[in-house]
Design a protein around this motif. Structure first.
Motif, PDB file in Angstrom:
ATOM      1  N   PRO A 427     -36.354  58.922 126.320  1.00 29.14           N
ATOM      2  CA  PRO A 427     -36.913  60.286 126.400  1.00 29.14           C
ATOM      3  C   PRO A 427     -35.816  61.338 126.289  1.00 29.14           C
ATOM      4  O   PRO A 427     -34.664  61.121 126.669  1.00 29.14           O
ATOM      5  N   GLU A 428     -36.183  62.476 125.747  1.00 30.59           N
ATOM      6  CA  GLU A 428     -35.248  63.592 125.690  1.00 30.59           C
ATOM      7  C   GLU A 428     -35.100  64.216 127.072  1.00 30.59           C
ATOM      8  O   GLU A 428     -35.809  63.871 128.023  1.00 30.59           O
ATOM      9  N   ALA A 429     -34.148  65.128 127.185  1.00 29.09           N
ATOM     10  CA  ALA A 429     -33.890  65.763 128.478  1.00 29.09           C
ATOM     11  C   ALA A 429     -35.108  66.577 128.909  1.00 29.09           C
ATOM     12  O   ALA A 429     -35.591  67.422 128.144  1.00 29.09           O
ATOM     13  N   PRO A 430     -35.639  66.342 130.115  1.00 29.03           N
ATOM     14  CA  PRO A 430     -36.782  67.136 130.577  1.00 29.03           C
ATOM     15  C   PRO A 430     -36.411  68.608 130.748  1.00 29.03           C
ATOM     16  O   PRO A 430     -35.243  68.968 130.885  1.00 29.03           O
ATOM     17  N   HIS A 458     -41.330  56.540 133.655  1.00 27.60           N
ATOM     18  CA  HIS A 458     -41.111  57.117 134.985  1.00 27.60           C
ATOM     19  C   HIS A 458     -39.848  57.976 134.926  1.00 27.60           C
ATOM     20  O   HIS A 458     -39.134  57.997 133.918  1.00 27.60           O
ATOM     21  N   TYR A 459     -39.562  58.668 136.012  1.00 27.27           N
ATOM     22  CA  TYR A 459     -38.445  59.600 136.069  1.00 27.27           C
ATOM     23  C   TYR A 459     -37.574  59.298 137.284  1.00 27.27           C
ATOM     24  O   TYR A 459     -38.018  58.658 138.257  1.00 27.27           O
ATOM     25  N   THR A 460     -36.352  59.780 137.210  1.00 29.90           N
ATOM     26  CA  THR A 460     -35.417  59.720 138.336  1.00 29.90           C
ATOM     27  C   THR A 460     -34.996  61.142 138.667  1.00 29.90           C
ATOM     28  O   THR A 460     -34.494  61.865 137.802  1.00 29.90           O
ATOM     29  N   GLY A 504     -35.624  60.992 132.271  1.00 22.51           N
ATOM     30  CA  GLY A 504     -36.740  60.085 132.041  1.00 22.51           C
ATOM     31  C   GLY A 504     -36.279  58.709 131.618  1.00 22.51           C
ATOM     32  O   GLY A 504     -35.132  58.502 131.209  1.00 22.51           O
ATOM     33  N   CYS A 505     -37.181  57.758 131.720  1.00 26.14           N
ATOM     34  CA  CYS A 505     -36.856  56.365 131.380  1.00 26.14           C
ATOM     35  C   CYS A 505     -38.064  55.716 130.727  1.00 26.14           C
ATOM     36  O   CYS A 505     -39.213  55.966 131.116  1.00 26.14           O
ATOM     37  N   PHE A 510     -32.661  55.019 129.935  1.00 23.24           N
ATOM     38  CA  PHE A 510     -32.686  56.375 130.463  1.00 23.24           C
ATOM     39  C   PHE A 510     -32.255  57.370 129.393  1.00 23.24           C
ATOM     40  O   PHE A 510     -31.366  57.090 128.592  1.00 23.24           O
ATOM     41  N   GLY A 511     -32.879  58.535 129.412  1.00 24.80           N
ATOM     42  CA  GLY A 511     -32.498  59.618 128.516  1.00 24.80           C
ATOM     43  C   GLY A 511     -31.485  60.540 129.167  1.00 24.80           C
ATOM     44  O   GLY A 511     -30.888  60.225 130.207  1.00 24.80           O
TER      45      GLY A 511
END
Length: 625
Positions: A427-430, A458-460, A504-505, A510-511
């Protein structure tokens, strides 16, 4: 162009190199173009080196002016008319284009070139090491320095790998004798007799100083490629060695120029420190090499595993396509057989109506029957068949159509999916949603992915407290595998600044992190309370929400009367709404949001005794304004 430290000034002191280290440096001494050891290497502006012959060949399509005269050398005794060896043929004189090229590479003007003429074109060289086009200026290779230090290293390397090879005299008749002397001016190696022969007494050549024999002859020192003067200074702005004439030209006006000795000492000190650090870090180098080798093994294993995974998935797609193809072909085959059976039956019915067919002949024979009961019995069955044949003849229509148009497939969508089939990306940077993110006693963080970003499983969320007084940064705290596009961060310190970020992942990993967002927590513990809906306000003019978190005006005549009194500045309608929690001590924090269209709202804290007095006064009081 940053020169090599050894190019700045010749020195008698040098670090001893073992034969083993000399043999191991072969990779550093190989030209990236011809893949052989350097021969008359030129120092390029991009910090790489290349053989002069290789560079000239690469610039040949740009014309003879691009080659310049960077490596022009005095002719050897073997090529001069006075001392030419009788065994060598007479060498042709310089060609006109060579003389023209030498004139063009000189300083000032030349016949045919007017002062103030158009600026000559600049030449670019494709560096084989960095794969970039390097600007060589209008002089081409003629403006480059020879890397004499690299030449000396190459010569020492050749001597170390071939210690027993003797250098033979270049002018002896067979059998040749071993060379005992060399001449830098003549650029040749001689035996004793040939040296005396080509350096006769009473001539200018007798003043040539003999040197040890060698296969590579270099000038005694670096000279300016443009002015042929000894380089004496170093331009830090251009990172280039310059001579006295270069120093006074407008090209270097305002530049920071230092003596060559200062540059030599500074670069030598830096190079020595870097070399000492590398030599003292051999254990770390070995550890990193081992780590890289382990990474190579994992890369090979993971690459093979990825290939197997892709092959397995594509094989699954192929199997699904084969299965689907078999099912579709089976459906077509069943429909085809059904239609053929109907058509064949219809053909048989029509064949029965032919004159010489069995049904017509049978009908003719039945008509010959004179026994009436028997005729009725046989004719009844035959008549039904004749009626069906008559109807089929009068309203003829094939029992089945020959078209299979409804069995056509539209695979454009599937083909597009297969064409777009590619490896998934992280994923790109949120992007942090600042309109929905706020800091209270907790931090409510919201974000979203860019429009064309690959999806995230999912996200971290990472956060840490920033402290200007602390020397080092605190470690990031994490909330992993956050589902959705929001998260609640709890247990925060009051009156503190927190920095947060999200990544994101998905299956690809991970992005990138989002941009950091800084949020300030309240200066005191948050006081949570509800609005008291039991007493203290006029229910005709105010209404408290069901969750007891908001209050609004009741539309109607009472609100209009209150607004009219407010606009005339005669009276002010005072309606008190209080919270259901009393504070006895300490510091607390709470906040409210006021609608911009409100007439006048006061927010504050009051003593309990004062509140009792306020509730006893009339609702309409004189305006405090």
């Amino acid at each position: 162009m940053a020169p090599y430290p050894g190019e700045l000034q010749e020195t008698e002191t040098s670090l001893p190199a073992s034969p083993t280290s000399m043999k191991n440096m072969e990779r550093e001494l190989v030209c990236p173009s011809c893949k052989e050891t350097y021969k008359q290497p030129l120092a390029l502006p991009c910090q790489h080196n290349v053989c002069h012959v290789c560079a000239a060949e690469a610039l040949a399509p740009q014309g003879p002016a691009a080659a310049g005269d960077a490596a022009s050398e005095p002719s050897s005794p073997a090529s001069t008319p006075a001392t030419r060896s009788p065994r060598l043929p007479r060498r042709a004189g310089p060609k006109p284009d060579r003389l023209d090229r030498l004139l063009k590479s000189g300083f000032g003007t030349y016949p045919g070139r007017k002062r103030g003429a158009a600026h000559p074109p600049s030449f670019s060289f494709p560096c084989p090491a960095c794969r970039r086009d390097v600007d060589l200026g209008e002089r081409g290779l003629g403006g480059l320095f020879r890397n004499l230090t690299l030449e000396r290293v190459v010569e020492r390397y050749r001597q170390s790998i071939d210690m027993g090879a003797a250098i033979m005299c270049q002018f002896c008749k067979p059998p040749r004798l071993e060379a005992t002397k060399g001449c830098t001016e003549c650029k040749s190696s001689f035996c004793n007799e040939c040296f005396k022969l080509y350096h006769p007494w009473g001539t200018q050549k007798a003043q040539h100083e003999p040197t040890p024999p060698t296969l590579t002859f270099r000038p005694k020192g670096l000279t300016c490629p443009e002015h042929k003067e000894e380089v004496t200074h170093y331009c830090k702005t251009c990172q280039r060695l310059v001579c006295q004439l270069c120093r006074v030209r407008r090209t270097h006006s305002g530049h920071k120029i230092t003596p060559v000795l200062s540059a030599y000492q500074a670069l030598r000190e830096k190079l020595s420190k870097s070399l000492a650090y590398i030599l003292s870090s051999q254990d770390a180098v070995q550890t990193q090499i081992a780590e890289l080798e382990e990474t190579v093994k994992h890369t090979e294993a993971n690459g093979a595993q990825a290939k197997e995974e892709v092959s397995r998935l594509l094989a699954g797609l192929g199997a699904a396509l084969d299965e689907k193809r078999a099912a579709l072909l089976q459906a077509i085959e069943e429909c085809q057989q059904e239609r053929l059976a109907s058509l064949h039956g219809q053909i048989q019915e029509h064949q029965a109506m032919l004159e010489n067919s069995g049904m017509v002949g049978y009908a003719q024979e039945v008509l010959k029957e004179t026994d009436q009961p028997c005729f009725v019995q046989a004719a009844k069955q035959l008549h039904n068949r004749m009626l069906r044949a008559t109807d089929s003849l009068q309203s003829f229509r094939p029992a089945a159509t020959a078209s299979f148009g409804h069995f056509q497939l539209d695979v454009s969508r599937e083909l597009k999916l297969l064409t777009d089939l590619a490896f998934i990306k992280a994923p790109e940077a949120p992007v942090i949603d600042t309109q929905r993110t706020y800091a209270y006693d907790q931090i409510f963080l919201c974000w979203r992915l860019p429009q064309h970003s690959p999806p995230a499983w999912h996200y971290t969320v990472e956060f840490r407290k920033t402290d200007a007084k602390a020397k080092g940064l605190k470690l990031w705290q994490r909330r992993e595998e956050v589902r959705g596009t929001s998260a609640l961060v709890e247990y925060l310190d009051t009156d503190s600044v927190y920095v947060l970020r999200v990544k994101g992942c998905n299956k690809a990993g991970f992005g990138d992190y989002s941009e950091d967002i800084y949020l300030h927590t309240p200066p005191a513990p948050v006081l949570n309370f509800f609005l008291d809906n039991r007493w203290g306000f006029n229910r005709d003019r105010l209404a408290i929400s069901k969750d007891q978190r908001a209050v609004r005006s009741v539309p109607g005549v009472p609100m209009l009367f209150a607004a009219e009194r407010l606009m005339t500045s005669c009276h002010l309608s005072v309606d008190l709404v209080i919270g259901d929690v009393a504070v006895t001590q300490g510091k607390s924090y709470w906040a409210c949001c006021v609608d911009p269209s409100s007439y006048l709202v006061k927010v504050g804290v009051g003593l309990e005794s004062k509140l009792q007095e306020w509730f006893q006064v009339p609702q309409d009081v004189v305006s405090p304004r």
